[in-house]
Scaffold this motif. Sequence first.
Motif, PDB file in Angstrom:
ATOM      1  N   ASP A  64      34.719  31.353  47.697  1.00 39.24           N
ATOM      2  CA  ASP A  64      34.848  29.940  47.313  1.00 39.24           C
ATOM      3  C   ASP A  64      34.527  29.734  45.828  1.00 39.24           C
ATOM      4  OD1 ASP A  64      35.567  29.309  49.913  1.00 39.24           O
ATOM      5  OD2 ASP A  64      33.585  28.516  50.457  1.00 39.24           O
ATOM      6  N   ARG A  65      33.484  30.425  45.325  1.00 40.55           N
ATOM      7  CA  ARG A  65      33.131  30.320  43.901  1.00 40.55           C
ATOM      8  C   ARG A  65      34.263  30.828  43.022  1.00 40.55           C
ATOM      9  NH1 ARG A  65      28.238  32.324  45.781  1.00 40.55           N
ATOM     10  NH2 ARG A  65      28.694  34.414  44.996  1.00 40.55           N
ATOM     11  N   LEU A  66      34.878  31.937  43.409  1.00 38.34           N
ATOM     12  CA  LEU A  66      35.978  32.489  42.627  1.00 38.34           C
ATOM     13  C   LEU A  66      37.165  31.522  42.620  1.00 38.34           C
ATOM     14  CD1 LEU A  66      37.053  34.812  40.945  1.00 38.34           C
ATOM     15  CD2 LEU A  66      37.751  35.940  43.052  1.00 38.34           C
ATOM     16  N   THR A  67      37.434  30.903  43.745  1.00 39.02           N
ATOM     17  CA  THR A  67      38.516  29.920  43.829  1.00 39.02           C
ATOM     18  C   THR A  67      38.248  28.738  42.898  1.00 39.02           C
ATOM     19  OG1 THR A  67      38.982  30.517  46.116  1.00 39.02           O
ATOM     20  CG2 THR A  67      39.780  28.383  45.380  1.00 39.02           C
ATOM     21  N   GLU A  68      37.025  28.252  42.887  1.00 37.03           N
ATOM     22  CA  GLU A  68      36.672  27.108  42.046  1.00 37.03           C
ATOM     23  C   GLU A  68      36.776  27.424  40.560  1.00 37.03           C
ATOM     24  OE1 GLU A  68      32.869  25.467  43.139  1.00 37.03           O
ATOM     25  OE2 GLU A  68      33.411  25.487  45.276  1.00 37.03           O
ATOM     26  N   ARG A  69      36.394  28.630  40.153  1.00 37.34           N
ATOM     27  CA  ARG A  69      36.411  29.014  38.738  1.00 37.34           C
ATOM     28  C   ARG A  69      37.801  29.326  38.214  1.00 37.34           C
ATOM     29  NH1 ARG A  69      31.823  32.502  39.932  1.00 37.34           N
ATOM     30  NH2 ARG A  69      33.287  34.194  40.023  1.00 37.34           N
ATOM     31  N   SER A  70      38.721  29.644  39.101  1.00 36.14           N
ATOM     32  CA  SER A  70      40.025  30.140  38.679  1.00 36.14           C
ATOM     33  C   SER A  70      41.066  29.034  38.625  1.00 36.14           C
ATOM     34  CB  SER A  70      40.510  31.214  39.659  1.00 36.14           C
ATOM     35  OG  SER A  70      39.541  32.207  39.796  1.00 36.14           O
ATOM     36  N   LYS A  71      41.845  29.073  37.562  1.00 36.79           N
ATOM     37  CA  LYS A  71      42.987  28.176  37.452  1.00 36.79           C
ATOM     38  C   LYS A  71      44.194  28.820  38.126  1.00 36.79           C
ATOM     39  CE  LYS A  71      45.075  27.869  33.440  1.00 36.79           C
ATOM     40  NZ  LYS A  71      45.388  27.547  32.053  1.00 36.79           N
ATOM     41  N   ASP A  72      44.279  30.132  38.016  1.00 40.07           N
ATOM     42  CA  ASP A  72      45.402  30.880  38.572  1.00 40.07           C
ATOM     43  C   ASP A  72      44.922  32.302  38.840  1.00 40.07           C
ATOM     44  OD1 ASP A  72      48.050  31.405  39.322  1.00 40.07           O
ATOM     45  OD2 ASP A  72      48.580  32.095  37.315  1.00 40.07           O
ATOM     46  N   LEU A  73      45.353  32.871  39.948  1.00 39.88           N
ATOM     47  CA  LEU A  73      44.916  34.204  40.322  1.00 39.88           C
ATOM     48  C   LEU A  73      46.038  34.882  41.098  1.00 39.88           C
ATOM     49  CD1 LEU A  73      42.109  35.706  40.142  1.00 39.88           C
ATOM     50  CD2 LEU A  73      41.768  35.016  42.486  1.00 39.88           C
ATOM     51  N   ASN A  74      46.431  36.063  40.659  1.00 40.32           N
ATOM     52  CA  ASN A  74      47.478  36.825  41.347  1.00 40.32           C
ATOM     53  C   ASN A  74      47.063  38.280  41.454  1.00 40.32           C
ATOM     54  OD1 ASN A  74      49.769  34.854  41.662  1.00 40.32           O
ATOM     55  ND2 ASN A  74      49.357  34.670  39.478  1.00 40.32           N
ATOM     56  N   MET A  75      47.437  38.903  42.550  1.00 35.01           N
ATOM     57  CA  MET A  75      47.102  40.304  42.741  1.00 35.01           C
ATOM     58  C   MET A  75      48.349  41.107  43.057  1.00 35.01           C
ATOM     59  SD  MET A  75      44.392  42.162  45.269  1.00 35.01           S
ATOM     60  CE  MET A  75      42.989  41.947  44.212  1.00 35.01           C
ATOM     61  N   LYS A  76      48.467  42.227  42.363  1.00 32.96           N
ATOM     62  CA  LYS A  76      49.545  43.175  42.637  1.00 32.96           C
ATOM     63  C   LYS A  76      48.909  44.408  43.249  1.00 32.96           C
ATOM     64  CE  LYS A  76      52.758  46.239  40.278  1.00 32.96           C
ATOM     65  NZ  LYS A  76      53.159  46.760  38.968  1.00 32.96           N
ATOM     66  N   LEU A  77      49.364  44.789  44.430  1.00 35.15           N
ATOM     67  CA  LEU A  77      48.883  46.019  45.054  1.00 35.15           C
ATOM     68  C   LEU A  77      49.683  47.181  44.489  1.00 35.15           C
ATOM     69  CD1 LEU A  77      48.518  44.927  48.784  1.00 35.15           C
ATOM     70  CD2 LEU A  77      46.874  44.740  46.926  1.00 35.15           C
ATOM     71  N   VAL A  78      49.009  48.130  43.883  1.00 37.31           N
ATOM     72  CA  VAL A  78      49.672  49.281  43.275  1.00 37.31           C
ATOM     73  C   VAL A  78      49.845  50.390  44.309  1.00 37.31           C
ATOM     74  CG1 VAL A  78      49.517  51.044  41.463  1.00 37.31           C
ATOM     75  CG2 VAL A  78      48.747  48.694  41.014  1.00 37.31           C
ATOM     76  N   LYS A  79      48.753  50.671  45.044  1.00 43.08           N
ATOM     77  CA  LYS A  79      48.792  51.736  46.045  1.00 43.08           C
ATOM     78  C   LYS A  79      47.760  51.407  47.120  1.00 43.08           C
ATOM     79  CE  LYS A  79      49.608  55.910  44.745  1.00 43.08           C
ATOM     80  NZ  LYS A  79      49.569  57.254  44.209  1.00 43.08           N
ATOM     81  N   VAL A  80      48.124  51.645  48.374  1.00 39.87           N
ATOM     82  CA  VAL A  80      47.223  51.430  49.504  1.00 39.87           C
ATOM     83  C   VAL A  80      47.307  52.670  50.392  1.00 39.87           C
ATOM     84  CG1 VAL A  80      46.635  49.924  51.448  1.00 39.87           C
ATOM     85  CG2 VAL A  80      47.719  48.940  49.421  1.00 39.87           C
ATOM     86  N   VAL A  81      46.161  53.322  50.602  1.00 42.47           N
ATOM     87  CA  VAL A  81      46.115  54.529  51.434  1.00 42.47           C
ATOM     88  C   VAL A  81      44.912  54.459  52.358  1.00 42.47           C
ATOM     89  CG1 VAL A  81      47.318  55.995  49.759  1.00 42.47           C
ATOM     90  CG2 VAL A  81      44.835  55.861  49.713  1.00 42.47           C
ATOM     91  N   GLN A  82      44.985  55.218  53.443  1.00 43.46           N
ATOM     92  CA  GLN A  82      43.885  55.259  54.397  1.00 43.46           C
ATOM     93  C   GLN A  82      43.471  56.692  54.648  1.00 43.46           C
ATOM     94  OE1 GLN A  82      44.562  53.091  58.033  1.00 43.46           O
ATOM     95  NE2 GLN A  82      42.487  53.448  58.766  1.00 43.46           N
ATOM     96  N   GLN A  83      42.156  56.893  54.719  1.00 42.03           N
ATOM     97  CA  GLN A  83      41.595  58.177  55.108  1.00 42.03           C
ATOM     98  C   GLN A  83      40.487  57.884  56.108  1.00 42.03           C
ATOM     99  OE1 GLN A  83      40.124  60.628  51.926  1.00 42.03           O
ATOM    100  NE2 GLN A  83      39.420  62.211  53.309  1.00 42.03           N
ATOM    101  N   GLY A  84      40.738  58.213  57.355  1.00 50.25           N
ATOM    102  CA  GLY A  84      39.766  57.918  58.402  1.00 50.25           C
ATOM    103  C   GLY A  84      39.538  56.418  58.528  1.00 50.25           C
ATOM    104  N   ASP A  85      38.272  56.011  58.447  1.00 51.20           N
ATOM    105  CA  ASP A  85      37.925  54.592  58.554  1.00 51.20           C
ATOM    106  C   ASP A  85      37.914  53.881  57.208  1.00 51.20           C
ATOM    107  OD1 ASP A  85      37.619  54.732  61.308  1.00 51.20           O
ATOM    108  OD2 ASP A  85      35.489  55.244  61.174  1.00 51.20           O
ATOM    109  N   ASP A  86      38.335  54.553  56.153  1.00 52.13           N
ATOM    110  CA  ASP A  86      38.358  53.957  54.820  1.00 52.13           C
ATOM    111  C   ASP A  86      39.786  53.672  54.374  1.00 52.13           C
ATOM    112  OD1 ASP A  86      35.557  53.966  54.262  1.00 52.13           O
ATOM    113  OD2 ASP A  86      35.676  56.119  53.889  1.00 52.13           O
ATOM    114  N   ILE A  87      39.992  52.443  53.872  1.00 44.08           N
ATOM    115  CA  ILE A  87      41.272  52.045  53.282  1.00 44.08           C
ATOM    116  C   ILE A  87      41.013  51.792  51.803  1.00 44.08           C
ATOM    117  CG2 ILE A  87      43.098  50.298  53.237  1.00 44.08           C
ATOM    118  CD1 ILE A  87      42.592  49.864  56.242  1.00 44.08           C
TER     119      ILE A  87
END
Length: 152
Positions: A64-87
């Motif tokens: 919620d704090r990050l939402t309030e402080r930000s005027k605009d926020l975008n995320m680009k996922l470059v790579k997503v991998v999983q090993q066991g229980d870790d993503i």
Amino acid sequence: MEEFETEKEHRLTLELVKELWSKTYNTDGNPDWSHILPYYDDTIYFRDTIQEIRGIAAFKEMTDRLTERSKDLNMKLVKVVQQGDDIFIEWEMTISYKKYPSSILYGLSRLTLNEQGRIIEQRDYYDLWGDIFDNIPSFGKRYRKFMKKKFG
């Protein structure tokens, strides 16, 4: 039977991470975590370069704090991998604060899943100051030169 379906609904998978995290920051530029919060365990442990948080209530307050402080926020996922229980999610986040120009932060998140498939731990790695300073003309170069001289 209904309890089992609810639990199954919120079991995180690699494909769900790719789908849900790319939507988190792209709702007209305003971040929204409401669709991913059910995938976090109530006892979530979160840590990044500036804070350490325990519990879903404190985690939600942080989002919620990050939402309030930000005027605009975008995320680009470059790579997503999983090993066991870790993503692992490699990402580029563009953030515009209300009074400052846009900055791109480059980072990686490690999500650790519990037996129910919910996130029990999240560790975010990024260079907050370096990525922000890179967007300030002439200062970014001086900061990188200083870091190389002192640490590298």
